[in-house]
Design a protein around this motif. Sequence first.
Motif, mmCIF file in Angstrom:
data_model
loop_
_atom_site.group_PDB
_atom_site.id
_atom_site.type_symbol
_atom_site.label_atom_id
_atom_site.label_comp_id
_atom_site.label_asym_id
_atom_site.label_seq_id
_atom_site.Cartn_x
_atom_site.Cartn_y
_atom_site.Cartn_z
ATOM 1 N N THR A 3 50.378 3.998 47.451
ATOM 2 C CA THR A 3 49.410 4.770 46.684
ATOM 3 C C THR A 3 48.242 3.897 46.264
ATOM 4 N N LEU A 5 44.472 3.796 44.235
ATOM 5 C CA LEU A 5 43.540 4.416 43.295
ATOM 6 C C LEU A 5 42.123 3.950 43.626
ATOM 7 N N ASP A 34 41.720 8.017 53.056
ATOM 8 C CA ASP A 34 43.049 8.601 53.157
ATOM 9 C C ASP A 34 43.307 9.109 54.579
ATOM 10 N N ARG A 42 48.574 7.317 50.347
ATOM 11 C CA ARG A 42 47.964 8.368 49.531
ATOM 12 C C ARG A 42 46.849 7.738 48.716
ATOM 13 N N ILE A 44 44.052 8.297 45.754
ATOM 14 C CA ILE A 44 43.678 9.109 44.602
ATOM 15 C C ILE A 44 42.232 8.802 44.257
ATOM 16 N N GLU A 46 39.074 8.745 41.939
ATOM 17 C CA GLU A 46 38.748 8.754 40.508
ATOM 18 C C GLU A 46 37.319 8.253 40.346
ATOM 19 N N CYS A 73 43.855 6.110 33.700
ATOM 20 C CA CYS A 73 44.139 6.357 35.111
ATOM 21 C C CYS A 73 45.390 5.618 35.574
ATOM 22 N N SER A 76 48.338 7.621 34.234
ATOM 23 C CA SER A 76 48.570 8.944 34.812
ATOM 24 C C SER A 76 48.917 8.909 36.288
ATOM 25 N N HIS A 77 48.509 7.850 36.999
ATOM 26 C CA HIS A 77 48.725 7.814 38.440
ATOM 27 C C HIS A 77 49.774 6.796 38.897
ATOM 28 N N SER A 78 50.336 6.039 37.990
ATOM 29 C CA SER A 78 51.351 5.050 38.373
ATOM 30 C C SER A 78 52.598 5.768 38.910
ATOM 31 N N LEU A 80 51.260 2.553 41.291
ATOM 32 C CA LEU A 80 50.178 2.295 42.225
ATOM 33 C C LEU A 80 50.439 0.994 42.969
ATOM 34 N N TYR A 119 53.087 -1.753 32.787
ATOM 35 C CA TYR A 119 53.704 -0.808 33.713
ATOM 36 C C TYR A 119 55.201 -0.686 33.437
#
Length: 212
Positions: A3, A5, A34, A42, A44, A46, A73, A76-78, A80, A119
């Motif tokens: 993933t 960001l 992507d 993936r 994301i 931002e 961010c 909310s997105h971890s 990563l 984290y």
Amino acid sequence: MKTILAFGDSLTWGADPASGGRHPIDDQWPVALDATLGAGFRVIAEGLNGRTTCYDDHSGPCDRNGTRALPVCLASHSPLDLVVIMLGTNDLKPALCGVTEGAVAGMRRLVQIVRSYPYSQPWPVPQVLIVAPPLLLTGPAGPLTSELSVDQSKLFAPAYAALAGELAARFFDAGQVCEASPVDGVHLEAGATRALGEALAPVCASILSEAT
């Protein structure tokens, strides 16, 4: 699944210099990244218009300070694996900072935030890729196309490359694969933003393969 960001400003959001609106989703560089990476990744997106590295800009309708947005961010997105940061252009507005040196300080702080965020275990600390935005062009009158700002934008690539070396982060110069539109001297046309996403794909894949 790896993933990524993509954290940035209007260049990441996909601002269209001609219409003043937004490029279609397939023409935004995080989406192109992507698609080029393909299965197993993936990305994301931002991006926020006007976002700075670390400076307050109360002229906008929302908080544009990257140092306040990034921890949100990350939370909310971890988890990563990689954070790609392309910021600094808006720092060159005279009322905010005006010089590349200030953007470098802000970028340093953003990398520190990525690496020091608490984290949840056993999530790893993400890798960081610093991307120097493309050069500004002298053209239409505006806060980002003055001779001073254009000259300062020429310092992004060497300054960010040096910072990446100092912090043991990775670096990429967006100006090697795309350039600002002559329409406004700042934003990217559709083909340019797609080219950036495609060019970043092998860089991101290499970083993540080394981290495995």
